[in-house]
Design a protein around this motif. Sequence first.
Motif, PDB file in Angstrom:
ATOM      1  N   GLY A  63      24.977 -35.669  11.205  1.00  0.00           N
ATOM      2  CA  GLY A  63      23.852 -34.764  10.989  1.00  0.00           C
ATOM      3  C   GLY A  63      24.126 -33.411  11.610  1.00  0.00           C
ATOM      4  N   GLY A  79      18.467 -34.668   4.252  1.00  0.00           N
ATOM      5  CA  GLY A  79      18.411 -35.476   5.464  1.00  0.00           C
ATOM      6  C   GLY A  79      18.096 -34.643   6.685  1.00  0.00           C
ATOM      7  N   SER A  80      18.484 -35.178   7.854  1.00  0.00           N
ATOM      8  CA  SER A  80      18.151 -34.530   9.122  1.00  0.00           C
ATOM      9  C   SER A  80      19.114 -35.002  10.201  1.00  0.00           C
ATOM     10  CB  SER A  80      16.710 -34.897   9.519  1.00  0.00           C
ATOM     11  OG  SER A  80      16.464 -34.600  10.871  1.00  0.00           O
ATOM     12  N   ASP A  88      18.632 -38.418  11.603  1.00  0.00           N
ATOM     13  CA  ASP A  88      19.112 -39.614  10.909  1.00  0.00           C
ATOM     14  C   ASP A  88      20.183 -40.329  11.734  1.00  0.00           C
ATOM     15  OD1 ASP A  88      17.420 -39.109   8.781  1.00  0.00           O
ATOM     16  OD2 ASP A  88      18.960 -38.105   7.585  1.00  0.00           O
ATOM     17  N   VAL A 126      27.019 -41.860  10.388  1.00  0.00           N
ATOM     18  CA  VAL A 126      26.121 -40.790   9.950  1.00  0.00           C
ATOM     19  C   VAL A 126      26.524 -39.518  10.679  1.00  0.00           C
ATOM     20  CG1 VAL A 126      23.733 -39.981   9.801  1.00  0.00           C
ATOM     21  CG2 VAL A 126      24.245 -42.430   9.621  1.00  0.00           C
ATOM     22  N   ARG A 168      26.545 -39.093   5.075  1.00  0.00           N
ATOM     23  CA  ARG A 168      27.171 -40.343   5.496  1.00  0.00           C
ATOM     24  C   ARG A 168      28.670 -40.269   5.281  1.00  0.00           C
ATOM     25  NH1 ARG A 168      23.873 -44.302   7.114  1.00  0.00           N
ATOM     26  NH2 ARG A 168      25.732 -45.583   7.335  1.00  0.00           N
ATOM     27  N   SER A 191      21.940 -34.176   6.770  1.00  0.00           N
ATOM     28  CA  SER A 191      22.818 -35.269   7.196  1.00  0.00           C
ATOM     29  C   SER A 191      23.654 -35.747   6.028  1.00  0.00           C
ATOM     30  CB  SER A 191      22.016 -36.436   7.781  1.00  0.00           C
ATOM     31  OG  SER A 191      21.227 -37.064   6.787  1.00  0.00           O
TER      32      SER A 191
END
Length: 321
Positions: A185, A9-10, A13, A183, A178, A176
């Motif tokens: 990150g 992820g990033s 996000d 979220v 959850r 990132s």
Amino acid sequence: MSVERSGPGSITDVPGVRVGQVTRRGGGWLTGVTVVLPPPGTVAGVDVRGGGPGTHETDALDPRTLVPTADAVVLTGGSAYGLVTAHGVQRWCAERGRGFRVGPGEGEVVPIVPAAAVFDLGRGGVFAHHPTEEMGYEAAAAADSPAGAHVERGTVGAGTGALVARRFKGGVGTASVRAGGAVVGALAVVNAFGAPLAPGATRGGAVPGEPLGTAAALNTTIVCVATDAALDPAETSRTASAAHAGLARALDPVHTLSDGDTVFALATGAVALPTGRGERVADLVRLQAAAAEAVRLAVLDGVASAEEVEVGGEPVPRWPG
């Protein structure tokens, strides 16, 4: 609230968070700046644990102070010289009316722009080539463009001249995680004295290879963590503290006397947490555990994404692990 790990992820996000980077390579340059631009009204915190920090406006993020928010976070190369990039970001914010209002007139604001720097002086060949105020302005503008939703990784931005374990290439990484409906990150600039630790690696081993010189032992890993959870200033600062566990899991050693390890935290406030004390504490614990995991993943991503460069005329390879 459960913690879910589903790929790197990033930091972008987190809805509303954007990243801009400016990179200077070649002609004596090997440095850059990275700007994290959150939505207006984002609460901010910080925790500085390294023995050699280079920082700007971190005292303003103490939960006991007047202003609970930050308009941008700057991660820069250039050691203390590079902190001038925050002035460029302030100028960019002020031109758009972003900042703490101090008067009724147009532009009567003071943008709150904390910053931290990594040591990369002279690694491109010219000691005086370090990030400028204009580079900070350009990075803020890049964050506000459509490209700001995508985070380039590796030998870019503030990670351009970064090293790890004294003689391998570091860089910018992001991830990132959850945590229930929220979220979390992280974006890391990995310029560490310590060696990266993959899962299951043995701690305390010898760092392979010979150092590139005295400057290679001057380091710092700087991180920005962001979440869309609604946190108050104390909770946001505590999240920055908890996120340091991710550095300790990804690097060995960490928080040394020659590192300036610093973690910023941002909370945009879009996702409400429970108001009941017991439920809220449980969700905060899970959220902060997610922050540590996002930091661990971002650090390893920065090392894995780096490309070989030359420092002082000597090739610097990627980390062999």
